[in-house]
Design a protein around this motif. Structure first.
Motif, mmCIF file in Angstrom:
data_model
loop_
_atom_site.group_PDB
_atom_site.id
_atom_site.type_symbol
_atom_site.label_atom_id
_atom_site.label_comp_id
_atom_site.label_asym_id
_atom_site.label_seq_id
_atom_site.Cartn_x
_atom_site.Cartn_y
_atom_site.Cartn_z
ATOM 1 N N LEU A 1 19.579 -7.107 1.034
ATOM 2 C CA LEU A 1 18.853 -6.029 1.713
ATOM 3 C C LEU A 1 17.361 -6.330 1.662
ATOM 4 N N LEU A 2 16.755 -6.520 2.807
ATOM 5 C CA LEU A 2 15.318 -6.814 2.872
ATOM 6 C C LEU A 2 14.767 -6.201 4.155
ATOM 7 N N ARG A 3 14.172 -5.051 4.032
ATOM 8 C CA ARG A 3 13.624 -4.398 5.232
ATOM 9 C C ARG A 3 12.419 -5.187 5.733
ATOM 10 N N PHE A 4 12.261 -5.270 7.058
ATOM 11 C CA PHE A 4 11.017 -5.897 7.553
ATOM 12 C C PHE A 4 9.915 -4.849 7.674
ATOM 13 N N GLU A 5 10.221 -3.606 7.420
ATOM 14 C CA GLU A 5 9.289 -2.474 7.278
ATOM 15 C C GLU A 5 8.640 -2.017 8.582
ATOM 16 N N THR A 6 8.046 -2.938 9.327
ATOM 17 C CA THR A 6 7.508 -2.665 10.665
ATOM 18 C C THR A 6 7.370 -4.009 11.362
ATOM 19 N N PHE B 1 11.476 7.036 -13.231
ATOM 20 C CA PHE B 1 10.424 6.018 -13.216
ATOM 21 C C PHE B 1 10.518 5.089 -12.001
ATOM 22 N N TYR B 2 11.643 5.157 -11.297
ATOM 23 C CA TYR B 2 11.757 4.321 -10.075
ATOM 24 C C TYR B 2 11.183 5.134 -8.921
ATOM 25 N N GLU B 3 9.871 5.346 -9.028
ATOM 26 C CA GLU B 3 9.231 6.287 -8.112
ATOM 27 C C GLU B 3 8.527 5.543 -6.971
ATOM 28 N N ILE B 4 9.338 5.018 -6.056
ATOM 29 C CA ILE B 4 8.801 4.357 -4.866
ATOM 30 C C ILE B 4 7.985 5.368 -4.068
ATOM 31 N N TYR B 5 8.536 6.587 -3.992
ATOM 32 C CA TYR B 5 7.842 7.706 -3.343
ATOM 33 C C TYR B 5 8.057 8.942 -4.224
ATOM 34 N N PRO B 6 7.239 9.985 -4.074
ATOM 35 C CA PRO B 6 7.330 11.118 -4.998
ATOM 36 C C PRO B 6 8.498 12.066 -4.684
ATOM 37 N N VAL C 1 22.228 -7.508 -3.054
ATOM 38 C CA VAL C 1 21.010 -7.769 -3.824
ATOM 39 C C VAL C 1 19.814 -7.315 -3.000
ATOM 40 N N SER C 2 18.842 -6.692 -3.675
ATOM 41 C CA SER C 2 17.633 -6.232 -2.992
ATOM 42 C C SER C 2 16.455 -6.372 -3.950
ATOM 43 N N VAL C 3 16.003 -7.627 -4.103
ATOM 44 C CA VAL C 3 14.927 -7.894 -5.069
ATOM 45 C C VAL C 3 13.717 -8.538 -4.389
ATOM 46 N N GLY C 4 13.601 -8.351 -3.080
ATOM 47 C CA GLY C 4 12.417 -8.825 -2.363
ATOM 48 C C GLY C 4 12.533 -10.264 -1.873
ATOM 49 N N GLU C 5 11.377 -10.825 -1.535
ATOM 50 C CA GLU C 5 11.353 -12.166 -0.936
ATOM 51 C C GLU C 5 11.556 -13.236 -2.003
ATOM 52 N N LEU D 1 22.003 -4.035 -6.293
ATOM 53 C CA LEU D 1 21.075 -4.341 -7.383
ATOM 54 C C LEU D 1 19.672 -4.362 -6.815
ATOM 55 N N GLN D 2 18.886 -3.342 -7.123
ATOM 56 C CA GLN D 2 17.546 -3.286 -6.533
ATOM 57 C C GLN D 2 16.465 -3.242 -7.610
ATOM 58 N N SER D 3 15.328 -3.869 -7.283
ATOM 59 C CA SER D 3 14.175 -3.836 -8.201
ATOM 60 C C SER D 3 12.907 -4.122 -7.416
ATOM 61 N N GLY D 4 11.771 -3.984 -8.089
ATOM 62 C CA GLY D 4 10.536 -4.511 -7.530
ATOM 63 C C GLY D 4 10.632 -6.027 -7.532
ATOM 64 N N GLU D 5 9.626 -6.706 -7.034
ATOM 65 C CA GLU D 5 9.642 -8.174 -7.133
ATOM 66 C C GLU D 5 9.226 -8.511 -8.562
ATOM 67 N N ASP D 6 10.229 -8.651 -9.406
ATOM 68 C CA ASP D 6 10.003 -8.800 -10.841
ATOM 69 C C ASP D 6 10.367 -10.219 -11.265
ATOM 70 N N HIS E 1 0.809 -1.228 0.000
ATOM 71 C CA HIS E 1 0.000 0.000 0.000
ATOM 72 C C HIS E 1 0.836 1.268 0.000
ATOM 73 N N TYR E 2 2.076 1.170 0.486
ATOM 74 C CA TYR E 2 2.890 2.373 0.643
ATOM 75 C C TYR E 2 3.702 2.737 -0.594
ATOM 76 N N CYS E 3 3.796 1.843 -1.558
ATOM 77 C CA CYS E 3 4.836 1.986 -2.588
ATOM 78 C C CYS E 3 4.298 2.334 -3.980
ATOM 79 N N PRO F 1 11.979 7.756 6.218
ATOM 80 C CA PRO F 1 10.603 8.189 6.448
ATOM 81 C C PRO F 1 9.680 7.528 5.431
ATOM 82 N N PHE F 2 8.455 7.238 5.834
ATOM 83 C CA PHE F 2 7.446 6.862 4.853
ATOM 84 C C PHE F 2 7.004 8.150 4.160
ATOM 85 N N LEU F 3 7.092 8.159 2.831
ATOM 86 C CA LEU F 3 6.700 9.350 2.058
ATOM 87 C C LEU F 3 5.512 8.960 1.183
ATOM 88 N N PRO F 4 4.327 9.497 1.476
ATOM 89 C CA PRO F 4 3.128 9.054 0.770
ATOM 90 C C PRO F 4 3.167 9.330 -0.730
HETATM 91 N N1 SAH Z 1 11.028 -4.699 -3.803
HETATM 92 C C1 SAH Z 1 12.058 -4.752 -2.818
HETATM 93 C C2 SAH Z 1 13.065 -3.645 -2.951
HETATM 94 C C3 SAH Z 1 12.555 -2.315 -3.443
HETATM 95 S S1 SAH Z 1 11.561 -1.412 -2.328
HETATM 96 C C4 SAH Z 1 11.464 -4.795 -1.428
HETATM 97 O O1 SAH Z 1 10.320 -4.410 -1.260
HETATM 98 O O2 SAH Z 1 12.182 -5.220 -0.527
HETATM 99 C C5 SAH Z 1 12.789 -0.763 -1.237
HETATM 100 C C6 SAH Z 1 12.249 -0.106 0.002
HETATM 101 O O3 SAH Z 1 11.566 1.100 -0.333
HETATM 102 C C7 SAH Z 1 11.207 -0.872 0.788
HETATM 103 O O4 SAH Z 1 11.813 -1.843 1.600
HETATM 104 C C8 SAH Z 1 10.511 0.220 1.579
HETATM 105 O O5 SAH Z 1 11.023 0.322 2.906
HETATM 106 C C9 SAH Z 1 10.858 1.499 0.802
HETATM 107 N N2 SAH Z 1 9.633 2.229 0.401
HETATM 108 C C10 SAH Z 1 8.609 1.755 -0.314
HETATM 109 N N3 SAH Z 1 7.632 2.689 -0.429
HETATM 110 C C11 SAH Z 1 8.070 3.789 0.237
HETATM 111 C C12 SAH Z 1 7.518 5.081 0.509
HETATM 112 N N4 SAH Z 1 6.326 5.438 0.051
HETATM 113 N N5 SAH Z 1 8.243 5.942 1.252
HETATM 114 C C13 SAH Z 1 9.472 5.611 1.697
HETATM 115 N N6 SAH Z 1 10.036 4.400 1.483
HETATM 116 C C14 SAH Z 1 9.352 3.493 0.756
#
Ligand code: SAH
Ligand code: SF4
Length: 341
Positions: free
Chosen positions: A143-148, A288-293, A121-125, A92-97, A54-56, A215-218
């Motif tokens: 690299l795999l954040r547990f996020e919360t 285009f790698y716009e995880i957050y704006p 490597v940071s390509v998710g689970e 090396l980072q990507s979405g889960e592709d 939901h955050y990404c 920070p979480f950036l909406p």
């Molecule tokens: N797909 C992989 C790697 C890319 S996402 C994964 O999810 O592990 C990398 C990181 O971006 C995530 O772990 C998350 O903590 C962060 N992220 C995602 N959306 C975000 C947002 N809106 N604001 C800040 N960080 C965000």
């Protein structure tokens, strides 16, 4: 140094003026990590993702995202360019592709390892078997954040996924002897100070080699559009407490903290951080790698990002790290083993 308990951490998170905490974290950083700031060149090679977090902004439900995938040769070539910039680690980072097969990912890693670069490597689970193959191909870190660590919040924010599986991946990565990085976002809607304190204690329990805090950036094209931005001070308090509690973990001054506040990375470096991640993604893909704006460094060339971070490091009276900047924790674990024999 005395270990902190959850209540003490919460009290620090509640501080209105945290300058003493920041000073203490800076002292711990100096003692355990020195003045070097290590560079990790991040290469965002695909923004396709099969997950729907939901955050990404890369979530599969964001139909407005312009998607791209880099060719294998292009990825290897970009890593090669990092060498000229004096960068010794490629992330090396990507979405889960699912487009890239495990063989292709292994090929990329093998080719980059020939260049004498450290590879994160940071390509998710992934499955244990995949992690194993990537490690065999030469990956040094994952690299795999547990996020919360709030299980309910995690399940709400990552539809179809559960925290237990994320931790299982981290456990596998440790078992496979990766240098393991994890981390969290701070400021997620519904995230309590208590859960952040728990996250910080978990960083310590998991004995992580690297901890990313941002920070979480909406993002406007996600279900969390319109949420509030967290203040910079809360991020800095989490960075500082993480430094104090984990002592010698690598902690980046994240790009997200630099996006939240123009001086965010400098501030993070002054209260515990010791890593910076310049962007080495070819400029044409960056936006285009716009995880957050409004992500910073979205249009600069890799050389410009490299120059800018060096300037920042020098202005902060620190030095650019020499060598691959491997885990300090791993080194201390190894020397502990030596002593026991
Ligand atoms: N797909 C992989 C790697 C890319 S996402 C994964 O999810 O592990 C990398 C990181 O971006 C995530 O772990 C998350 O903590 C962060 N992220 C995602 N959306 C975000 C947002 N809106 N604001 C800040 N960080 C965000
Ligand atoms: Fe995909 Fe990672 Fe974004 Fe989740 S955080 S949608 S897994 S890129």
């Amino acid at each position: 140094m005395i270990d902190m308990n959850k209540q003490q951490i919460i009290e620090c998170l509640e501080l209105e003026h945290a300058d003493d905490l920041f000073r203490q974290a800076d002292k711990v950083r100096k003692q355990y990590c020195g003045e070097e700031v290590h560079l990790r060149g991040i290469l965002e090679f695909s923004n396709h993702c099969c997950q729907d977090c939901h955050y990404c902004g890369l979530r599969r439900g964001n139909t407005k995202a312009m998607r791209y995938r880099m060719e294998l040769d292009e990825i290897i070539h970009s890593a090669q360019k990092a060498i000229d910039l004096g960068i010794t680690t490629v992330v090396l980072q990507s979405g889960e592709d699912e487009f890239y097969s495990i063989e292709q990912l292994c090929h990329i890693i093998q080719e980059i390892k020939k260049l004498n670069l450290a590879v994160t490597v940071s390509v998710g689970e992934r499955s244990f078997e995949d992690f194993n193959r990537l490690k065999d191909a030469g990956a040094d870190r994952y690299l795999l954040r547990f996020e919360t660590s709030d299980e309910k919040l995690y399940a709400t924010l990552r539809p179809g996924r559960c925290l237990k599986d994320r931790f299982e991946c981290l456990y596998w990565l440790k078992k496979l002897d990766y240098q393991v990085g994890s981390g969290i976002m701070v400021g997620l809607p519904g995230q309590s100070l208590e859960s952040i304190a728990q996250d910080i204690l978990l960083f310590q329990d998991l004995d992580l080699d690297m901890i990313g805090i941002g920070p979480f950036l909406p993002h406007p094209n996600t279900p969390l559009a319109g949420s509030h931005n967290i203040g910079i001070d809360m991020i800095l308090k989490v960075v500082a407490l993480t430094r104090i509690v984990t002592k010698n973990a690598h902690i980046p001054a994240t790009t997200a903290v630099g996006t939240l506040d123009t001086q965010g990375r400098q501030k993070a470096l002054a209260c515990g951080a010791n890593i910076i991640m310049p962007n080495i993604t070819p400029t044409e893909y960056r936006k285009f790698y716009e995880i957050y704006p409004d992500k910073i460094c979205a249009s600069e060339a890799a050389s410009e990002c490299r120059r800018c971070v060096e300037e920042m490091i020098i202005t902060c009276a620190r030095t650019v790290g020499i060598g691959p900047g491997h885990s300090l924790k791993k080194q201390s674990r190894a020397s502990q083993t030596d002593f026991s024999f």
